[in-house]
Design an enzyme around this catalytic site. Structure first.
Site, PDB file in Angstrom:
ATOM      1  N   ASP A   1       0.863  -1.187   0.000  1.00 17.88           N
ATOM      2  CA  ASP A   1       0.000   0.000   0.000  1.00 17.88           C
ATOM      3  C   ASP A   1       0.898   1.235   0.000  1.00 17.88           C
ATOM      4  OD1 ASP A   1      -3.141   0.740   1.350  1.00 17.88           O
ATOM      5  OD2 ASP A   1      -1.591   2.263   1.080  1.00 17.88           O
TER       6      ASP A   1
ATOM      7  N   ASP B 279      -3.327   2.368  -5.700  1.00 22.71           N
ATOM      8  CA  ASP B 279      -2.217   2.408  -4.732  1.00 22.71           C
ATOM      9  C   ASP B 279      -2.037   1.136  -3.902  1.00 22.71           C
ATOM     10  OD1 ASP B 279      -3.789   2.590  -2.314  1.00 22.71           O
ATOM     11  OD2 ASP B 279      -2.244   3.925  -1.513  1.00 22.71           O
ATOM     12  N   GLU B 280      -2.729   0.077  -4.272  1.00 19.42           N
ATOM     13  CA  GLU B 280      -2.749  -1.107  -3.414  1.00 19.42           C
ATOM     14  C   GLU B 280      -2.793  -2.381  -4.239  1.00 19.42           C
ATOM     15  OE1 GLU B 280      -5.781  -2.177  -0.049  1.00 19.42           O
ATOM     16  OE2 GLU B 280      -6.298  -0.303  -1.034  1.00 19.42           O
TER      17      GLU B 280
HETATM   18  P1  TTP Z   1      -5.279   5.130   0.907  1.00 17.95           P
HETATM   19  O1  TTP Z   1      -4.275   4.064   0.745  1.00 17.95           O
HETATM   20  O2  TTP Z   1      -6.469   4.851   1.786  1.00 17.95           O
HETATM   21  O3  TTP Z   1      -4.604   6.438   1.506  1.00 17.95           O
HETATM   22  P2  TTP Z   1      -3.198   7.063   1.190  1.00 17.95           P
HETATM   23  O4  TTP Z   1      -2.388   6.228   0.277  1.00 17.95           O
HETATM   24  O5  TTP Z   1      -3.436   8.464   0.726  1.00 17.95           O
HETATM   25  O6  TTP Z   1      -2.531   7.136   2.630  1.00 17.95           O
HETATM   26  P3  TTP Z   1      -1.887   5.946   3.500  1.00 17.95           P
HETATM   27  O7  TTP Z   1      -0.456   6.345   3.661  1.00 17.95           O
HETATM   28  O8  TTP Z   1      -2.636   5.985   4.791  1.00 17.95           O
HETATM   29  O9  TTP Z   1      -2.085   4.698   2.738  1.00 17.95           O
HETATM   30  O10 TTP Z   1      -5.862   5.590  -0.483  1.00 17.95           O
HETATM   31  C1  TTP Z   1      -5.042   5.640  -1.639  1.00 17.95           C
HETATM   32  C2  TTP Z   1      -5.426   6.804  -2.527  1.00 17.95           C
HETATM   33  O11 TTP Z   1      -6.788   6.697  -2.903  1.00 17.95           O
HETATM   34  C3  TTP Z   1      -5.279   8.149  -1.860  1.00 17.95           C
HETATM   35  O12 TTP Z   1      -3.970   8.683  -2.019  1.00 17.95           O
HETATM   36  C4  TTP Z   1      -6.336   8.970  -2.535  1.00 17.95           C
HETATM   37  C5  TTP Z   1      -7.400   7.990  -2.940  1.00 17.95           C
HETATM   38  N1  TTP Z   1      -8.561   8.063  -2.033  1.00 17.95           N
HETATM   39  C6  TTP Z   1      -9.670   8.828  -2.405  1.00 17.95           C
HETATM   40  O13 TTP Z   1      -9.694   9.405  -3.489  1.00 17.95           O
HETATM   41  N2  TTP Z   1     -10.734   8.906  -1.544  1.00 17.95           N
HETATM   42  C7  TTP Z   1     -10.756   8.285  -0.323  1.00 17.95           C
HETATM   43  O14 TTP Z   1     -11.733   8.399   0.450  1.00 17.95           O
HETATM   44  C8  TTP Z   1      -9.623   7.484   0.050  1.00 17.95           C
HETATM   45  C9  TTP Z   1      -9.586   6.781   1.380  1.00 17.95           C
HETATM   46  C10 TTP Z   1      -8.553   7.410  -0.828  1.00 17.95           C
HETATM   47 MG    MG Z   2      -2.156   4.153   0.625  1.00 20.24          MG
END
Ligand code: TTP
Ligand code: MG
Length: 349
Positions: A8, A103-104
């Site tokens: 992630d 992103d995952e």
């Molecule tokens: P996440 O992996 O939930 O968040 P993140 O990568 O920004 O932060 P973390 O370090 O905690 O993993 O989500 C990945 C991407 O998806 C995030 O950068 C933006 C997008 N996203 C949205 O557009 N809306 C949302 O509600 C969420 C949770 C994420």
């Molecule tokens: Mg993330």
């Protein structure tokens, strides 16, 4: 025992923005719609999160919490490009990759000796080559890997070894069980079920009375059991490699000489991909100087040897005996397994 990595990316959209605009590094940053309208944040940098700024928060509220917040509009095509570059790094280690979002992703690396080290290498490559950071969870299944990737966030990783599973799940809040949303969690709390350890105390019959068809799922996950496969984007029907030659091959011997290299290439990809048990047949394909093609195929349920492809090639060659410009070889795979019902699909929103 399978080895699954869940990767992630850290504050992904914000990190990509910082990569291309280094002057934003270290600043509280929000990616989303403008604060003067009904804009919402997609994500925020860690500096902004210190102020309580979060994903899905209205931008106006985020600016109230953090007046210094720099707001930038999202640039999805850029995130997609970076995401593809990350996926290319994964593919150096396995072809069993299941992206969940930009992103995952889950990676099945059951074929490697040391999955913890592979995760470290993947994260190092992402940092070095893409100037982004990622966190990873390494575990015997998807459920545990996904939870573990949060454990050392940002820019960290955590391995749940098989002998750690019992301790790992015992104290885990039921909210962490994949597919348990707020409503179910509330019901579980009312029934005295706060942790996976609590759920373990109940029999399958009791759980079925309380949760109907989801009982088995709760029963298994609360014990850290999760048999879901890592699905590629598509179910493979075959795995083949091929090569076009600069100069046509005019004799059978010349063609045979090309096979060992193709075979090694195929074997390497097959090992990365896994699924040897799904092999259903061997294939050789030839394309001739006039672009007409022929394939020769036999049914078999085992790993093919080089000699298997040699005899297929002889038979394919015998059909025409004309100059060959391309040789391909590989296996057909069983792709008509029933689609498993995947709770990943249920709980997205
Ligand atoms: P996440 O992996 O939930 O968040 P993140 O990568 O920004 O932060 P973390 O370090 O905690 O993993 O989500 C990945 C991407 O998806 C995030 O950068 C933006 C997008 N996203 C949205 O557009 N809306 C949302 O509600 C969420 C949770 C994420
Ligand atoms: Mg993330």
């Amino acid at each position: 025992m399978r080895k699954i990595i869940h990767v992630d990316m850290d504050c992904f959209y914000a990190a990509v923005e910082v990569k291309y605009r280094p002057e934003l590094r270290g600043k509280p940053l929000g990616v989303g719609g403008p604060a003067n309208s009904r804009g919402v944040l997609t994500t925020a940098s860690y500096e902004a999160r210190k102020f309580g700024v979060r994903s899905a928060m209205p931008s106006a509220r985020a600016v109230r919490l953090c007046p210094e917040l720099i707001l930038v509009p999202p640039n999805f095509s850029l995130y997609k490009k970076e995401s593809q570059a990350v996926r290319e790094i994964f593919r150096r280690y396995t072809e069993k990759i299941q992206p969940l979002s930009l992103d995952e992703a889950y990676l099945d690396v059951s074929g490697v000796d040391n999955a913890t080290r592979v995760a470290r290498e993947i994260r190092a490559s992402i940092a070095l080559e893409l100037n982004l950071t990622a966190s990873a969870g390494i575990a015997p299944n998807k459920f545990l890997a996904k939870i573990a990737s949060d454990w050392r966030k940002p820019n960290g990783q955590f391995t749940v070894r098989p002998d750690m599973v019992d301790d790992f799940v015992r104290e885990l809040p039921v909210e962490k069980i994949h597919g348990v949303g707020q409503v179910t969690a509330k019901r579980m709390h009312e029934l005295g079920l706060r942790t996976c350890g609590d759920v373990q105390q109940r029999s399958l019959v009791e759980l079925a009375r309380m949760f109907g068809s989801r009982a088995q799922w709760l029963y298994d996950l609360s014990r850290g059991i999760d048999k879901r496969e890592v699905h590629n984007d598509f179910q493979r029907k075959s795995l083949t490699v091929e090569e076009t030659y600069g100069r046509d091959l005019t004799t059978l011997d010349e063609c045979l000489k090309k096979l060992p290299e193709l075979y090694d290439d195929w074997a390497q990809r097959m090992r990365k991909n896994g699924g040897e048990e799904q092999i259903r047949g061997f294939i050789v394909k030839l394309r001739f100087y006039d672009f007409k093609r022929t394939t020769h195929e036999i049914s078999a349920r085992r790993w093919p040897n080089l000699s298997d492809f040699e005899s297929l090639l002889r038979r394919a060659w015998d059909r025409r005996g004309d100059p060959v410009r391309l040789i391909g070889l590989g296996v057909r795979m069983n792709s008509d397994e029933p689609a498993e019902s995947d709770p990943d699909q249920l709980s997205l929103f």
